[in-house]
Motif scaffolding. Structure first.
Motif, PDB file in Angstrom:
ATOM      1  N   ASN A   1      -0.804   5.077  -5.609  1.00  0.00           N
ATOM      2  CA  ASN A   1      -1.183   3.689  -5.679  1.00  0.00           C
ATOM      3  C   ASN A   1       0.094   2.856  -6.074  1.00  0.00           C
ATOM      4  N   VAL A   2      -0.236   1.519  -5.745  1.00  0.00           N
ATOM      5  CA  VAL A   2       1.086   0.465  -6.314  1.00  0.00           C
ATOM      6  C   VAL A   2       0.166  -0.758  -6.747  1.00  0.00           C
ATOM      7  N   ILE A   3       0.776  -1.099  -8.070  1.00  0.00           N
ATOM      8  CA  ILE A   3       0.016  -2.258  -8.698  1.00  0.00           C
ATOM      9  C   ILE A   3       0.930  -3.252  -9.438  1.00  0.00           C
ATOM     10  N   GLY A   4       0.726  -4.364  -9.965  1.00  0.00           N
ATOM     11  CA  GLY A   4       1.580  -5.223 -10.586  1.00  0.00           C
ATOM     12  C   GLY A   4       1.076  -5.429 -11.883  1.00  0.00           C
ATOM     13  N   HIS A   5       1.986  -5.232 -12.873  1.00  0.00           N
ATOM     14  CA  HIS A   5       1.668  -5.348 -14.365  1.00  0.00           C
ATOM     15  C   HIS A   5       2.955  -5.811 -15.094  1.00  0.00           C
ATOM     16  N   GLY A   6       2.709  -6.401 -15.937  1.00  0.00           N
ATOM     17  CA  GLY A   6       3.885  -6.972 -17.107  1.00  0.00           C
ATOM     18  C   GLY A   6       4.899  -7.451 -16.102  1.00  0.00           C
ATOM     19  N   GLY A   7       4.693  -8.167 -14.898  1.00  0.00           N
ATOM     20  CA  GLY A   7       5.845  -8.665 -14.350  1.00  0.00           C
ATOM     21  C   GLY A   7       6.659  -7.613 -13.537  1.00  0.00           C
ATOM     22  N   ARG A   8       6.145  -6.413 -13.409  1.00  0.00           N
ATOM     23  CA  ARG A   8       6.674  -5.334 -12.655  1.00  0.00           C
ATOM     24  C   ARG A   8       5.721  -4.952 -11.486  1.00  0.00           C
ATOM     25  N   ILE A   9       6.396  -4.372 -10.637  1.00  0.00           N
ATOM     26  CA  ILE A   9       5.748  -3.799  -9.429  1.00  0.00           C
ATOM     27  C   ILE A   9       5.735  -2.182  -9.905  1.00  0.00           C
ATOM     28  N   LEU A  10       4.887  -1.528  -9.770  1.00  0.00           N
ATOM     29  CA  LEU A  10       4.871   0.001 -10.064  1.00  0.00           C
ATOM     30  C   LEU A  10       4.054   0.877  -9.192  1.00  0.00           C
ATOM     31  N   SER A  11       4.613   2.115  -8.591  1.00  0.00           N
ATOM     32  CA  SER A  11       4.315   3.141  -7.919  1.00  0.00           C
ATOM     33  C   SER A  11       3.637   4.091  -8.672  1.00  0.00           C
ATOM     34  N   LEU A  12       2.357   4.496  -8.466  1.00  0.00           N
ATOM     35  CA  LEU A  12       1.650   5.291  -9.403  1.00  0.00           C
ATOM     36  C   LEU A  12       1.232   6.671  -8.813  1.00  0.00           C
TER      37      LEU A  12
ATOM     38  N   PRO B   1       0.964   4.767   9.055  1.00  0.00           N
ATOM     39  CA  PRO B   1      -0.288   5.579   8.733  1.00  0.00           C
ATOM     40  C   PRO B   1      -1.087   5.493   7.768  1.00  0.00           C
ATOM     41  N   LEU B   2      -2.456   6.107   7.833  1.00  0.00           N
ATOM     42  CA  LEU B   2      -3.327   6.123   7.087  1.00  0.00           C
ATOM     43  C   LEU B   2      -2.812   6.530   5.691  1.00  0.00           C
ATOM     44  N   GLY B   3      -3.127   6.040   4.772  1.00  0.00           N
ATOM     45  CA  GLY B   3      -2.432   6.162   3.244  1.00  0.00           C
ATOM     46  C   GLY B   3      -3.600   6.214   2.056  1.00  0.00           C
ATOM     47  N   LEU B   4      -3.186   5.907   1.086  1.00  0.00           N
ATOM     48  CA  LEU B   4      -4.058   5.736  -0.056  1.00  0.00           C
ATOM     49  C   LEU B   4      -4.455   4.517  -0.735  1.00  0.00           C
ATOM     50  N   HIS B   5      -3.658   3.974  -1.707  1.00  0.00           N
ATOM     51  CA  HIS B   5      -4.313   2.798  -2.114  1.00  0.00           C
ATOM     52  C   HIS B   5      -3.266   1.725  -2.533  1.00  0.00           C
ATOM     53  N   GLY B   6      -3.631   0.379  -2.516  1.00  0.00           N
ATOM     54  CA  GLY B   6      -2.682  -0.634  -2.579  1.00  0.00           C
ATOM     55  C   GLY B   6      -3.250  -1.914  -3.500  1.00  0.00           C
ATOM     56  N   SER B   7      -2.533  -3.096  -3.590  1.00  0.00           N
ATOM     57  CA  SER B   7      -2.891  -4.052  -4.219  1.00  0.00           C
ATOM     58  C   SER B   7      -2.096  -5.376  -3.538  1.00  0.00           C
ATOM     59  N   TRP B   8      -2.750  -6.338  -4.167  1.00  0.00           N
ATOM     60  CA  TRP B   8      -2.006  -7.743  -3.704  1.00  0.00           C
ATOM     61  C   TRP B   8      -1.425  -8.207  -4.813  1.00  0.00           C
ATOM     62  N   ILE B   9      -0.091  -8.084  -4.624  1.00  0.00           N
ATOM     63  CA  ILE B   9       0.906  -8.622  -5.752  1.00  0.00           C
ATOM     64  C   ILE B   9       1.375 -10.083  -5.717  1.00  0.00           C
ATOM     65  N   PRO B  10       0.773 -10.873  -6.538  1.00  0.00           N
ATOM     66  CA  PRO B  10       1.023 -12.219  -6.323  1.00  0.00           C
ATOM     67  C   PRO B  10       2.596 -12.759  -6.459  1.00  0.00           C
ATOM     68  N   ALA B  11       3.087 -13.748  -5.852  1.00  0.00           N
ATOM     69  CA  ALA B  11       4.273 -14.329  -6.002  1.00  0.00           C
ATOM     70  C   ALA B  11       4.516 -14.198  -7.357  1.00  0.00           C
ATOM     71  N   GLY B  12       5.826 -14.242  -7.759  1.00  0.00           N
ATOM     72  CA  GLY B  12       6.216 -14.200  -9.291  1.00  0.00           C
ATOM     73  C   GLY B  12       6.336 -12.706  -9.939  1.00  0.00           C
TER      74      GLY B  12
ATOM     75  N   ARG C   1       0.773  -1.128  -0.175  1.00  0.00           N
ATOM     76  CA  ARG C   1      -0.018   0.019  -0.022  1.00  0.00           C
ATOM     77  C   ARG C   1       0.789   1.191   0.127  1.00  0.00           C
ATOM     78  N   ASN C   2       0.255   2.069  -0.747  1.00  0.00           N
ATOM     79  CA  ASN C   2       1.273   3.480  -0.966  1.00  0.00           C
ATOM     80  C   ASN C   2       0.584   4.504  -0.166  1.00  0.00           C
TER      81      ASN C   2
END
Length: 466
Positions: free
Chosen positions: A109-120, A451-462, A40-41
């Motif tokens: 936010n923080v997501i996973g896409h294209g095999g990468r973890i990306l902060s947005l 701290p309270l923050g904004l958004h996040g994601s579940w990033i699966p293994a791999g 979570r970011n």
């Protein structure tokens, strides 16, 4: 010296160091099929950010817990290394590409896409790639395919694996609709003219359309001329409108619908009708109307449904739940499809100006609403709130499906950070989404406060390196 204001206090108080904690204590049993990282970011100021500090400008800090084989292997928090962060930490400046000189705080936010973890973050800053250990790798432009960054809330099409996003530079009259393939290549980019220069935090996606939000929180040249670090204002004279753009069409094919002035940070989801689109959202009566980009005092956010009718040429609004709430999430396998369940968090800090409140509040035993997670069953028109302890400071709750291959909506887990005031630190709470009112499945005890923050994601293994 940084002036933090209301969003530098209480549950928002920044943390001042990066922490790595191994083999966390757990109460309960972590499901074995949770194999990945909950990340979570959120803004966590470091150094002198600006004399007129705004919460949205704080340096991004990602908090994460690694779960595997029923264990909580680690907790880490790391600042996203950008120029201002590295300077404040007295580190060597990072070497990375910036787009149009934009190096704004990557904190939303923080997501996973294209095999990468990306902060947005929105507003023109490129995504920042971080490794599996949350250390910053650098800015990422998808092999030069981006012209204006991407939005803080891209949408993943579950049928194709493509990531859809709207990107814009703050103050620009153009936003770029980008499609990024599952392999991480920009396969489409379509400019959309938006002469009012709106702030666009989110949009919606269906199999046939993207829904563009052109709302009255707009870039203010006057505010920018006074060096306001957050130069967006509510313009009551600016039209509010929703645009339906066919996914296989161009910007010239957008059909616009004027609506009553409203502000929408977050869409819940949208899906197609034979003659239009249904879009569920969290609405605010207005935003940034008090100047200086203030977030507070704009009325109560509520859950609403917008039905966009192409035949009648109008939009109908219906309130689904009036309780003040924000940070909506769904089972993301339902993106663009009809959905039954919505999960939200109570939103006290956005409603400081409300005086009496709706009847829904009468049953609550105190005036604090920062400790509730809601589950909405839209088919049954039933909403349930799960209250945590006083001063729990519960953030966004994300849905993670069970790994066994089930496709049933709501068959999975809800994960959220919850403050424990007795310990002065935080926990990662894991709930059964289907047994929402039942016992907690597990509580991972983090040795420091999140701290309270904004958004996040579940990033699966791999996804991302280990």
């Amino acid at each position: 010296m940084t002036r933090l204001g209301a969003y530098g206090k209480g549950a928002f108080t920044r943390v001042r160091e990066e922490v790595t904690a191994i083999d966390l204590q757990v109460t309960g049993v972590i499901p074995n099929d949770l194999d990945g990282r909950y990340l979570r970011n959120g803004p966590n100021p470091v150094g002198v950010e600006h004399a007129q500090f705004h919460y949205y400008l704080g340096a991004g800090m990602i908090h994460g817990v690694r779960l595997r084989s029923g264990r909580a292997e680690w907790y880490r928090n790391r600042w996203v290394r950008q120029s201002a962060v590295s300077s404040a930490l007295k580190e060597k400046p990072p070497a990375y590409l910036v787009l149009g000189g934009m190096d704004g705080a990557s904190n939303t936010n923080v997501i996973g896409h294209g095999g990468r973890i990306l902060s947005l973050v929105e507003g023109g800053t490129l995504p920042f790639e971080v490794g599996g250990d949350l250390n910053t790798i650098g800015a990422h432009d998808f092999d030069g395919g981006l012209r204006s960054g991407i939005s803080a809330h891209p949408k993943l099409d579950p049928s194709t694996g493509d990531l859809h996003t709207l990107g814009y530079f703050a103050g620009s009259q153009v936003a770029d609709y980008n499609v990024i393939s599952a392999a991480g290549q920009v396969v489409r980019s379509e400019p959309i003219d938006l002469p009012n220069r709106p702030m666009m935090h989110d949009f919606a996606l269906t199999p046939r359309y993207i829904v563009v939000l052109d709302l009255p929180a707009v870039f203010s040249p006057l505010a920018a001329a006074t060096r306001d670090p957050f130069p967006f204002r509510w313009n009551a004279k600016s039209k509010a409108r929703l645009g339906l753009m066919p996914r296989d069409g161009a910007a010239k094919n957008i059909t616009w619908f004027e609506i009553e002035p409203v502000w929408i940070y977050h869409t819940v989801n949208a899906f197609d009708l034979p003659n239009g689109v249904v879009m569920d959202v969290i609405t605010h009566p207005s935003m940034f109307a008090k100047g200086r980009g203030l977030i507070e005092g704009h009325g109560m956010p509520s859950l609403e449904r917008f039905t966009i009718d192409l035949v009648k040429g109008r939009v109908e609004r219906a309130r689904l739940d009036a309780t003040p709430q924000e940070f909506p999430r769904i089972d993301e396998r339902r993106v663009g499809l009809p959905h039954r369940f919505v999960y939200t968090a109570s939103a006290p800090d956005l409603v400081q100006s409300w005086s009496a409140g709706p009847e829904d509040f009468a049953q609550l035993d105190d005036s604090r609403f920062d400790n509730i997670v809601y589950k909405h069953d839209l088919d049954q028109a039933r909403s349930t709130g799960r209250r945590f302890g006083r001063d729990a400071a519960v953030g966004e709750a994300i849905f993670v499906p069970r790994r066994e291959g089930t496709t049933v909506e709501d068959d999975g887990y809800l994960l959220c950070y919850v403050h424990d005031p007795d310990r002065g630190s935080s926990d990662l709470v894991i709930l059964s989404a289907q047994d929402f009112e039942g016992p907690e499945l597990a509580r991972v005890h983090i040795p420091v406060r999140v701290p309270l923050g904004l958004h996040g994601s579940w990033i699966p293994a791999g996804v991302g390196d280990e």
